[in-house]
Structures are given as C-alpha cells and as structure tokens.
Scaffold this motif. Structure first.
Motif, PDB file in Angstrom:
ATOM      1  N   GLN A  31       0.832  -1.205   0.000  1.00 27.94           N
ATOM      2  CA  GLN A  31       0.000   0.000   0.000  1.00 27.94           C
ATOM      3  C   GLN A  31       0.867   1.256   0.000  1.00 27.94           C
ATOM      4  O   GLN A  31       2.086   1.198   0.199  1.00 27.94           O
ATOM      5  CB  GLN A  31      -0.918  -0.003   1.220  1.00 27.94           C
ATOM      6  N   LEU A  32       0.217   2.399  -0.191  1.00 27.10           N
ATOM      7  CA  LEU A  32       0.897   3.687  -0.104  1.00 27.10           C
ATOM      8  C   LEU A  32      -0.074   4.711   0.490  1.00 27.10           C
ATOM      9  O   LEU A  32      -0.726   5.468  -0.229  1.00 27.10           O
ATOM     10  CB  LEU A  32       1.387   4.150  -1.477  1.00 27.10           C
ATOM     11  N   PRO A  33      -0.205   4.739   1.803  1.00 34.09           N
ATOM     12  CA  PRO A  33      -1.122   5.693   2.435  1.00 34.09           C
ATOM     13  C   PRO A  33      -0.630   7.124   2.284  1.00 34.09           C
ATOM     14  O   PRO A  33       0.569   7.369   2.056  1.00 34.09           O
ATOM     15  CB  PRO A  33      -1.112   5.257   3.902  1.00 34.09           C
ATOM     16  N   ALA A  34      -1.542   8.081   2.426  1.00 34.39           N
ATOM     17  CA  ALA A  34      -1.219   9.497   2.242  1.00 34.39           C
ATOM     18  C   ALA A  34      -0.128   9.956   3.198  1.00 34.39           C
ATOM     19  O   ALA A  34       0.749  10.750   2.815  1.00 34.39           O
ATOM     20  CB  ALA A  34      -2.486  10.335   2.440  1.00 34.39           C
ATOM     21  N   LEU A  35      -0.153   9.462   4.437  1.00 36.53           N
ATOM     22  CA  LEU A  35       0.840   9.876   5.419  1.00 36.53           C
ATOM     23  C   LEU A  35       2.248   9.518   4.956  1.00 36.53           C
ATOM     24  O   LEU A  35       3.179  10.333   5.047  1.00 36.53           O
ATOM     25  CB  LEU A  35       0.553   9.228   6.774  1.00 36.53           C
ATOM     26  N   VAL A  36       2.435   8.316   4.438  1.00 28.65           N
ATOM     27  CA  VAL A  36       3.758   7.883   3.976  1.00 28.65           C
ATOM     28  C   VAL A  36       4.171   8.681   2.738  1.00 28.65           C
ATOM     29  O   VAL A  36       5.339   9.068   2.603  1.00 28.65           O
ATOM     30  CB  VAL A  36       3.756   6.377   3.679  1.00 28.65           C
ATOM     31  N   LEU A  37       3.238   8.935   1.837  1.00 25.51           N
ATOM     32  CA  LEU A  37       3.554   9.713   0.645  1.00 25.51           C
ATOM     33  C   LEU A  37       4.001  11.127   1.023  1.00 25.51           C
ATOM     34  O   LEU A  37       4.973  11.653   0.468  1.00 25.51           O
ATOM     35  CB  LEU A  37       2.353   9.763  -0.291  1.00 25.51           C
ATOM     36  N   VAL A  38       3.297  11.739   1.966  1.00 24.17           N
ATOM     37  CA  VAL A  38       3.680  13.081   2.434  1.00 24.17           C
ATOM     38  C   VAL A  38       5.090  13.064   3.009  1.00 24.17           C
ATOM     39  O   VAL A  38       5.929  13.917   2.693  1.00 24.17           O
ATOM     40  CB  VAL A  38       2.675  13.603   3.486  1.00 24.17           C
ATOM     41  N   GLN A  39       5.378  12.075   3.833  1.00 21.82           N
ATOM     42  CA  GLN A  39       6.696  11.994   4.442  1.00 21.82           C
ATOM     43  C   GLN A  39       7.776  11.739   3.397  1.00 21.82           C
ATOM     44  O   GLN A  39       8.889  12.282   3.491  1.00 21.82           O
ATOM     45  CB  GLN A  39       6.703  10.903   5.506  1.00 21.82           C
ATOM     46  N   ALA A  40       7.479  10.939   2.383  1.00 21.05           N
ATOM     47  CA  ALA A  40       8.443  10.671   1.320  1.00 21.05           C
ATOM     48  C   ALA A  40       8.715  11.923   0.488  1.00 21.05           C
ATOM     49  O   ALA A  40       9.864  12.202   0.123  1.00 21.05           O
ATOM     50  CB  ALA A  40       7.931   9.548   0.426  1.00 21.05           C
ATOM     51  N   VAL A  41       7.649  12.690   0.182  1.00 22.00           N
ATOM     52  CA  VAL A  41       7.827  13.932  -0.576  1.00 22.00           C
ATOM     53  C   VAL A  41       8.682  14.913   0.223  1.00 22.00           C
ATOM     54  O   VAL A  41       9.585  15.567  -0.323  1.00 22.00           O
ATOM     55  CB  VAL A  41       6.465  14.557  -0.932  1.00 22.00           C
ATOM     56  N   ALA A  82      -0.798  19.036   5.279  1.00 18.83           N
ATOM     57  CA  ALA A  82      -1.074  17.627   5.535  1.00 18.83           C
ATOM     58  C   ALA A  82      -1.881  17.456   6.813  1.00 18.83           C
ATOM     59  O   ALA A  82      -2.779  16.596   6.885  1.00 18.83           O
ATOM     60  CB  ALA A  82       0.238  16.845   5.634  1.00 18.83           C
ATOM     61  N   SER A  83      -1.585  18.255   7.811  1.00 19.58           N
ATOM     62  CA  SER A  83      -2.364  18.202   9.055  1.00 19.58           C
ATOM     63  C   SER A  83      -3.755  18.785   8.862  1.00 19.58           C
ATOM     64  O   SER A  83      -4.742  18.264   9.389  1.00 19.58           O
ATOM     65  CB  SER A  83      -1.632  18.980  10.162  1.00 19.58           C
ATOM     66  N   ALA A  84      -3.835  19.848   8.052  1.00 18.64           N
ATOM     67  CA  ALA A  84      -5.111  20.543   7.876  1.00 18.64           C
ATOM     68  C   ALA A  84      -6.136  19.712   7.109  1.00 18.64           C
ATOM     69  O   ALA A  84      -7.329  19.750   7.421  1.00 18.64           O
ATOM     70  CB  ALA A  84      -4.875  21.871   7.169  1.00 18.64           C
ATOM     71  N   VAL A  85      -5.683  18.951   6.104  1.00 18.85           N
ATOM     72  CA  VAL A  85      -6.638  18.215   5.261  1.00 18.85           C
ATOM     73  C   VAL A  85      -6.796  16.760   5.694  1.00 18.85           C
ATOM     74  O   VAL A  85      -7.544  16.011   5.064  1.00 18.85           O
ATOM     75  CB  VAL A  85      -6.210  18.265   3.781  1.00 18.85           C
ATOM     76  N   GLY A  86      -6.095  16.329   6.716  1.00 21.11           N
ATOM     77  CA  GLY A  86      -6.285  14.983   7.231  1.00 21.11           C
ATOM     78  C   GLY A  86      -5.368  13.926   6.650  1.00 21.11           C
ATOM     79  O   GLY A  86      -5.552  12.737   6.913  1.00 21.11           O
ATOM     80  N   TRP A  87      -4.356  14.341   5.857  1.00 22.30           N
ATOM     81  CA  TRP A  87      -3.396  13.361   5.352  1.00 22.30           C
ATOM     82  C   TRP A  87      -2.482  12.858   6.463  1.00 22.30           C
ATOM     83  O   TRP A  87      -1.877  11.793   6.348  1.00 22.30           O
ATOM     84  CB  TRP A  87      -2.546  13.964   4.237  1.00 22.30           C
ATOM     85  N   ALA A  88      -2.360  13.643   7.488  1.00 23.85           N
ATOM     86  CA  ALA A  88      -1.535  13.311   8.640  1.00 23.85           C
ATOM     87  C   ALA A  88      -2.314  13.706   9.893  1.00 23.85           C
ATOM     88  O   ALA A  88      -3.304  14.452   9.814  1.00 23.85           O
ATOM     89  CB  ALA A  88      -0.209  14.070   8.571  1.00 23.85           C
ATOM     90  N   PRO A  89      -1.935  13.210  11.055  1.00 23.56           N
ATOM     91  CA  PRO A  89      -2.604  13.628  12.284  1.00 23.56           C
ATOM     92  C   PRO A  89      -2.590  15.158  12.411  1.00 23.56           C
ATOM     93  O   PRO A  89      -1.654  15.814  11.934  1.00 23.56           O
ATOM     94  CB  PRO A  89      -1.765  12.974  13.385  1.00 23.56           C
ATOM     95  N   TRP A  90      -3.603  15.707  13.056  1.00 19.19           N
ATOM     96  CA  TRP A  90      -3.724  17.154  13.133  1.00 19.19           C
ATOM     97  C   TRP A  90      -2.520  17.799  13.805  1.00 19.19           C
ATOM     98  O   TRP A  90      -2.173  18.949  13.525  1.00 19.19           O
ATOM     99  CB  TRP A  90      -5.009  17.540  13.882  1.00 19.19           C
ATOM    100  N   TRP A  91      -1.834  17.063  14.638  1.00 13.69           N
ATOM    101  CA  TRP A  91      -0.694  17.602  15.370  1.00 13.69           C
ATOM    102  C   TRP A  91       0.639  17.339  14.652  1.00 13.69           C
ATOM    103  O   TRP A  91       1.717  17.670  15.168  1.00 13.69           O
ATOM    104  CB  TRP A  91      -0.618  16.985  16.773  1.00 13.69           C
ATOM    105  N   PHE A  92       0.603  16.748  13.460  1.00 15.02           N
ATOM    106  CA  PHE A  92       1.824  16.369  12.742  1.00 15.02           C
ATOM    107  C   PHE A  92       2.749  17.568  12.537  1.00 15.02           C
ATOM    108  O   PHE A  92       3.972  17.476  12.714  1.00 15.02           O
ATOM    109  CB  PHE A  92       1.450  15.746  11.389  1.00 15.02           C
ATOM    110  N   PHE A  93       2.183  18.715  12.171  1.00 15.98           N
ATOM    111  CA  PHE A  93       3.010  19.894  11.886  1.00 15.98           C
ATOM    112  C   PHE A  93       3.798  20.333  13.111  1.00 15.98           C
ATOM    113  O   PHE A  93       4.899  20.888  12.984  1.00 15.98           O
ATOM    114  CB  PHE A  93       2.126  21.058  11.392  1.00 15.98           C
ATOM    115  N   ALA A  94       3.228  20.066  14.326  1.00 16.84           N
ATOM    116  CA  ALA A  94       3.912  20.496  15.543  1.00 16.84           C
ATOM    117  C   ALA A  94       5.250  19.781  15.707  1.00 16.84           C
ATOM    118  O   ALA A  94       6.229  20.359  16.191  1.00 16.84           O
ATOM    119  CB  ALA A  94       3.024  20.255  16.763  1.00 16.84           C
TER     120      ALA A  94
END
Length: 462
Positions: free
Chosen positions: A334-344, A400-412
């Motif tokens: 699989q390739l979830p959005a969270l992993v794709l964001v982190q890879a980018v 990514a935090s704002a649109v739900g690709w990552a946990p809301w606190w990810f940016f912190a």
C-alpha cells in the motif's frame, strides 16, 4: 556540513640555489615542508593533511605568503593535484600550471615535530610547472613530472578513499529513509521476519546504487574539469575540503573509480532484485519506481547525463522519495497518504540542500554544460526558485495536518524543521552565502527526519 574556508594559493618563486625564503620562495634545489606534517611522521603534506592521500589545512611561511597544494604520498612526498585522474584542467592556464606543479611554498614552521618529512624537489616543481603550462595552453590535460599523489596505500587507506568516493559521510542522510519508513509501519509489521529481510536487502542494495551514482559522478567531474573548477579556484586555492574528492587528490585513479562505480551498480541491482523476491508484497508501482531509480539514478552525470539535460533537480528529489515509498510498498503493498507526504518531504529536503550547492557551482557547471536552474536563471530567478521550494515544504507540512493526510498535530513535530528552513532561506537571501545555506539545509534535513520519526512513533503507539 563543513566549514569551507578558502585559502590563498602558493606564490613562491623559484631561484637557483639555497632553501626557502621567508617570503615563500622555493629554490631550485630547496625543499618545502608543511605546518601540519608534524601530526604524523613521514606523512607531512604541503596542504597540511598528515595522512596518506588526504589534504587539508594550509602551509605558510613566516610572512604568511601563500599556501601549497601538495597531497601526501605514502612516504610523505609532496605532490600536486594538477593531474589527478587524468582529467582536463578547468581553471585556466595559470591555475592548471599551479595545479600541475609538484612542489610547495616553503614553510618554516612544520619540520620541527617531524624532521625530514614533506620535502619536494625544486627542480621537479620547475619542470612540472612548465609541463602544466604547456598542457593548459594547448587545452590538454595538466600533468607534471612529479604527478598526482599515488593511490592510497594499504587496505585501510584504500577503504577510506573508496568511502570518500561514495560520499559515504554525506549520503548517510539518504539511508535515514529506512528509519522513516520503518517507523511508518504499524507495530505488527515492523517486527515481522519478512519485513526485516526485505528492508535489509533493500538497504544494502541502496548503498550500492547510491555509491555508483556518486562514484561515476566524480569520474565525470574529473574528465570534464568541473570538479577542479568547483573545488579549486582560479588561483588553485581550495574552495571546499578536497579530501572528499579522492580523484582530485590522486588517492584513487579514474579506472579504479570507474570499476568501483560499475561494481556498486551491479551490487545494488542484485540486492534490490533479492529484496523484491523476498518481499511479502510486490505491487507493480513499487517495482516500476525501483527499476526507474536503478536505471536513471547513475545516469545523473554518466551515460545519458540527465543532469546535463535539465533533469538534475528531478533526480535529486525523486530518488530519495522513491527509497522511502518503494520498500514500504514491498512490505505492505500500500501507499497511504501519510507515507507519501513523508516521502515527498524527504526528497524535498534533499533538493533544499543541493540547490544551494548548485548556486555555488554556477560557473563550473555552466562551463561543462550541466543544466541546472541556478545556471539558467538570473540571481533573482534562482532565489525565487529556492523560495518556492521552501514555501512548498512549509505548506505541505501544515497542509497535511489541515486536510487529514496526517494527524492534526503532525506539523507540531516539524516546527523545529520549519524554523530552520525559514532561517536558511532568509539568511541566504540577505548574505548570498550558498555554502552556509547548504550546511543549514543539512541540519534542517536531519531535524526534520527526527521530527517525522517522533511523529510516527507517537501516532502508531496511540
């Protein structure tokens, strides 16, 4: 990453008979010694590195007149960087003459701790300089009778030289991709036996592929003269630590480096194939992107020379991105959005190191036809390009935090990285110091990886 401090080129003049003068002159029969030769008896060098095949520091006479560019041989004989690897001179006739000369400006400070080390013949200097000037005038290879430093002697020294050729110290950051994707796996998958097998084989293959890219890039840099232009100024002065370029110092030869590059590529291909065979999942997209990196990566400046065709920045960002998502796909399918964001982000942070290097290398890259944004854009256009990449970094992290690709606190978790990124760009826009910005980019990259790993551990522990 390193403190790059340019030093003055040697200005010693030859005169018949006698030793070194206080103003940095070298006699026809005189000898030259180095300040740093004292660090290791028998290994003194005119540039001050007291270890075989390395170079660093500067040698000055009592009046501070000039430095020398000799690299140490196994016996401590001073030699010059002029013809390392047989490449063509890329710094003009005067620079080629200085690089080809196999001698050094005399230093009165160095012989105290290591008597008899770091000497060279003034006559060799004179004949070497003459040959280098002749070669430079004719557009050929700058060589000297004394030549470049011989290949690094001994198994350990040779291993160090190959590690430097592969830029192992620098590209360790690439291998952090494995830590990012492993912490992005759910707890159960992290410790499964087939996960460890797949990821270990992929990591070992990754070492081979990246080593091939770096080695063949250096071979090309010696052949077209770009490494001399980018690492040695017009006066022959070191602009960056030369130890990281074993072909420039003569620690390795071009055939050795080429052979190492091809063997590394074969190693990488075999182990990446083994990783895919051992993988619990083999999605088509993961196989395709892995094959694409294997095919295109080493052709950054070799073969198709993709960086000469305007694709350098794409490769520098795309390859790190793939080495995060591909092994993740082999483990999970699989390739979830969270992993794709982190890879980018992982790839974006790499280009935000390299684009500053490209800015520093504009003249050298332009001379050999390497096509980068920095070469083609104006100074303002290049600044806008770097600013746009920096803005994408910040927007993707927060978005990514704002649109739900990552946990809301990810940016912190990435606030420290974002602060360092802003500092990097703002400082560069004010002082134009590309190498300082590059070093700050490395720090920001590592800080960002630490933030991602922390966020993954918290996310999958909850």
């Amino acid at each position: 990453m390193d403190a790059f401090t340019p030093v003055d080129a040697g200005r010693g003049a030859l005169r018949p008979g006698g030793g070194a003068s206080a103003s940095g002159e070298v006699t026809a029969s005189g000898t030259a010694t180095s300040r740093a030769g004292a660090a290791a008896p028998g290994a003194g060098t005119a540039m001050g590195a007291a270890r075989p095949g390395a170079a660093g520091g500067d040698a000055r006479d009592g009046s501070g007149a000039g430095t020398a560019l000799g690299a140490a041989s196994a016996a401590g004989t001073d030699t010059a960087f002029g013809a390392a690897g047989g490449g063509t001179g890329g710094v003009g006739a005067e620079g080629a003459a200085r690089l080809g000369a196999a001698g050094a400006v005399a230093s009165r400070r160095s012989a105290e701790s290591a008597p008899g080390t770091g000497t060279t013949s003034g006559a060799a200097y004179a004949s070497g300089a003459a040959e280098a000037r002749t070669a430079a005038a004719g557009g050929g290879t700058a060589t000297s009778r004394a030549g470049a430093a011989p290949p690094a002697p001994g198994a350990r020294a040779r291993l160090v030289a190959y590690a430097r050729l592969a830029k192992f110290e620098f590209v360790l950051d690439y291998y952090l991709s494995m830590l990012v994707l492993w912490t992005a796996l759910a707890g159960g998958a992290r410790f499964a036996p087939d996960t460890f097998t797949t990821l270990l084989l992929f990591l070992l293959g990754e070492i081979g592929v990246i080593s091939a890219v770096m080695a063949l890039d250096d071979v090309n840099g010696i052949k077209d003269g770009s490494d001399r232009a980018n690492y040695l100024g017009a006066g022959g002065t070191p602009l960056r630590p030369l130890a990281r370029k074993p072909l420039l110092t003569g620690a390795l030869t071009v055939p050795q480096a080429t052979r190492f590059g091809y063997l590394s590529l074969v190693w990488g291909a075999v182990l990446w194939t083994a990783s895919a065979v051992a993988a619990p999942e083999r999605p088509l997209w993961a196989l395709v992107v892995t094959g694409l990196v294997l095919f295109a990566g080493f052709q950054y400046s070799w073969g198709l020379k993709l960086s000469y065709r305007g694709l350098g920045e794409v490769l520098i960002m795309g390859c790190p991105l793939v080495i995060v998502v591909a092994p993740y796909g082999f483990v999970t399918g699989q390739l979830p959005a969270l992993v794709l964001v982190q890879a980018v982000l992982f790839g974006l942070w790499q280009i935000l190191v390299s684009c500053y290097s490209n800015t520093k290398d504009i003249s050298g890259d332009a001379a050999v036809g390497r096509s980068t944004v920095a070469v083609h854009a104006s100074a303002r256009g290049n600044l806008l390009f770097i600013g746009a990449l920096s803005a994408v970094d910040l927007l993707l992290t927060v978005g990514a935090s704002a649109v739900g690709w990552a946990p809301w606190w990810f940016f912190a978790a990435l606030l420290p990285e974002m602060a360092l990124r802003l500092r990097q760009f703002i400082s560069f826009s004010r002082n134009g110091d590309a190498l300082l910005a590059r070093r700050r980019g490395v720090v920001a990259f590592r800080t960002g990886v630490a933030g991602i790993v922390l966020a993954n551990l918290i996310h999958f522990a909850s």
